[in-house]
Design an enzyme around this catalytic site. Structure first.
Site, PDB file in Angstrom:
ATOM      1  NE  ARG A  53      -3.005   0.303   3.278  1.00 28.04           N
ATOM      2  CZ  ARG A  53      -2.377   0.435   4.471  1.00 28.04           C
ATOM      3  NH1 ARG A  53      -1.668   1.509   4.744  1.00 28.04           N
ATOM      4  NH2 ARG A  53      -2.481  -0.521   5.374  1.00 28.04           N
ATOM      5  CE1 TYR A 105     -17.264  11.121 -15.995  1.00 29.65           C
ATOM      6  CE2 TYR A 105     -15.981  11.087 -13.977  1.00 29.65           C
ATOM      7  CZ  TYR A 105     -16.865  10.472 -14.843  1.00 29.65           C
ATOM      8  OH  TYR A 105     -17.345   9.223 -14.561  1.00 29.65           O
ATOM      9  CG  ASP A 177      -8.963  15.999 -15.160  1.00 29.35           C
ATOM     10  OD1 ASP A 177      -8.311  15.406 -16.048  1.00 29.35           O
ATOM     11  OD2 ASP A 177      -9.955  15.495 -14.609  1.00 29.35           O
ATOM     12  CE  LYS A 202     -11.974   8.359 -18.589  1.00 29.57           C
ATOM     13  NZ  LYS A 202     -12.827   7.239 -18.211  1.00 29.57           N
TER      14      LYS A 202
HETATM   15  O1  P1T Z   1     -13.197   7.084 -14.407  1.00 27.81           O
HETATM   16  P1  P1T Z   1     -12.026   7.531 -13.619  1.00 27.81           P
HETATM   17  O2  P1T Z   1     -10.757   6.853 -13.987  1.00 27.81           O
HETATM   18  O3  P1T Z   1     -12.269   7.522 -12.151  1.00 27.81           O
HETATM   19  O4  P1T Z   1     -11.739   9.055 -14.031  1.00 27.81           O
HETATM   20  C1  P1T Z   1     -12.590  10.115 -13.732  1.00 27.81           C
HETATM   21  C2  P1T Z   1     -12.390  11.218 -14.732  1.00 27.81           C
HETATM   22  C3  P1T Z   1     -11.626  12.315 -14.372  1.00 27.81           C
HETATM   23  N1  P1T Z   1     -11.412  13.343 -15.219  1.00 27.81           N
HETATM   24  C4  P1T Z   1     -11.913  13.326 -16.468  1.00 27.81           C
HETATM   25  C5  P1T Z   1     -11.670  14.484 -17.372  1.00 27.81           C
HETATM   26  C6  P1T Z   1     -12.681  12.245 -16.906  1.00 27.81           C
HETATM   27  O5  P1T Z   1     -13.160  12.266 -18.151  1.00 27.81           O
HETATM   28  C7  P1T Z   1     -12.936  11.154 -16.016  1.00 27.81           C
HETATM   29  C8  P1T Z   1     -13.766   9.991 -16.422  1.00 27.81           C
HETATM   30  N2  P1T Z   1     -14.589  10.198 -17.543  1.00 27.81           N
HETATM   31  C9  P1T Z   1     -15.422   9.285 -18.109  1.00 27.81           C
HETATM   32  C10 P1T Z   1     -15.615   8.050 -17.631  1.00 27.81           C
HETATM   33  C11 P1T Z   1     -16.153   9.757 -19.296  1.00 27.81           C
HETATM   34  O6  P1T Z   1     -16.719   8.935 -20.068  1.00 27.81           O
HETATM   35  O7  P1T Z   1     -16.186  10.963 -19.520  1.00 27.81           O
END
Ligand code: P1T
Length: 385
Positions: A53, A105, A177, A202
């Site tokens: 961890r 998001y 972000d 992504k």
């Molecule tokens: O899904 P996750 O890995 O927890 O990420 C969150 C997140 C954070 N910032 C941005 C700009 C994002 O697009 C996302 C996640 N977005 C999607 C799942 C989507 O389809 O837009």
């Protein structure tokens, strides 16, 4: 052998940073260390790791690699983008104030508004494409500006340099972000941001088979606090996810170039189509912040949002007719995806806010993949007909 981030190019760092051949067998690919715990020679005495961890060799390799790509001294791998975002807010305390984009998001909005606000952190949401709005929203207790640029889903772009300057004058930190651009197309730390955050789910992982997140920073005080949070909260990236994401980073540059090459053609095609109302893509002259995009980004990426003519029924029919594009949430994978932000990724944003932001029934978001360009265009042509 260490690869100094200041001496090597992006593609070289993506393949080598943090990934020297292993000392025991010379394995060119660092082994996957699944072990949760590490032997101690006497209580409290161990080589580098005691418990996974707190730290794990595979995660360290991945973290060194991603940090170097963001031009950062410190990198941290998380179990999701939301876990990384949550950790940034955990640097604050009750009574602190955060200014965030109005458009971002939907899951980030939900995390701020419905979870983290319960612990006394205050959030304001403003349109950060105009930095005067930031000046007006700053309070004495503002400790952080949360900047998503380009925004999800309407691809609004904010001036990272300007926002950082204004925030720093007031003693507030800036976290960007950088999910939509990836480190290949945008370097927020070089523009003045204190932290850069990714949903590694992504483009960083890029193959839609890992949920992950990242924070990178050059600030050693922040790095120490983040390290403490990782160890205390336990939202870190697993060894296997770290291994897969690190493997994916090796091709990030070629993937990003391919995404963009296809997206540029798709954006132009959509803009000229009779059944399309309006296209939002930072690479188009028609994008409201096209000039800023050219200045602060090294490319325009693979995300396109557009308004289809008609109503929800036309939007829905279009999405169901696509074949190369899969109707699914998420983005940044090699395969093309399509989604309806209003019903899918941004359903947790109140309708009133969605209407104000232009997240309407006819708004459609494309994550343009790296399939054959002709197949992508033909797919869109058929579905729009
Ligand atoms: O899904 P996750 O890995 O927890 O990420 C969150 C997140 C954070 N910032 C941005 C700009 C994002 O697009 C996302 C996640 N977005 C999607 C799942 C989507 O389809 O837009």
């Amino acid at each position: 052998m260490e690869f100094d981030k200041n001496k090597y190019g992006f593609e070289t760092l993506a393949i080598h940073a943090g990934q020297s051949p292993d000392a025991e067998f010379g394995a060119v690919i660092p082994p996957l260390h699944l072990s949760t715990t590490f032997a101690q020679t006497e209580p409290g005495k161990y080589t580098k790791y005691d418990y996974s961890r707190a730290g794990n060799p595979t995660r360290t390799s991945y973290e060194q690699c991603i940090a170097s790509l963001e031009g950062a001294d410190f990198g941290f791998g998380f179990s999701s983008g939301c876990a990384a975002t949550s950790t940034v807010i955990q640097l604050l305390k009750a009574g602190d104030h955060v200014i965030a984009n109005d458009d971002m998001y939907g899951g980030t909005y939900r995390l701020f508004n419905s979870v983290l606000s319960k612990f006394g952190v205050e959030f304001s949401y403003v349109d950060l494409t105009n930095s005067e709005n930031l000046s007006a929203a700053l309070q004495d207790n503002t400790k952080l500006v949360w900047l998503e640029t380009p925004t999800n889903p309407t691809l609004k772009i904010s001036d990272i340099k300007e926002i950082s300057k204004i925030a720093h004058q007031k003693g507030a930190m800036v976290a960007v972000d950088n999910t939509f651009m990836s480190p290949y197309f945008q370097s927020p730390l070089a523009l003045g941001a204190d932290m850069v955050v990714h949903s590694a789910t992504k483009y960083i992982n890029g193959h839609s088979d890992v949920v992950g997140g990242v924070i990178a920073t050059n600030n050693s005080d922040l790095a120490e606090q983040i390290d403490f949070l990782v160890k205390s909260v336990g939202a870190m990236s697993s060894p296997f996810d770290s291994f897969l994401a690190m493997r994916s980073l090796k091709t990030l540059a070629v993937r990003m170039r391919a995404h963009e090459e296809n997206a540029k053609v798709v954006a132009k095609f959509l803009e000229s189509h009779a059944n399309v109302e309006k296209v939002l893509y930072p690479g188009l002259d028609s994008h409201p912040q096209h000039a800023l995009a050219k200045e602060q980004m090294k490319g325009f990426g693979g995300m396109i949002t557009f308004y289809i003519k008609g109503g929800l029924s036309e939007a829905s029919t279009f999405m169901q007719k696509l074949k190369v594009f899969t109707l699914a949430e998420s983005l940044g994978g090699v395969e093309s995806l399509v989604e309806h932000p209003g019903i899918m990724t941004h359903a947790s944003v109140p309708k009133e806010n969605r209407d104000k932001l232009g997240i309407t029934d006819t708004l459609i978001r494309l994550s343009v993949g790296i399939e054959s360009q002709e197949d992508i265009i033909n797919d869109l042509k058929n579905a729009l007909a």
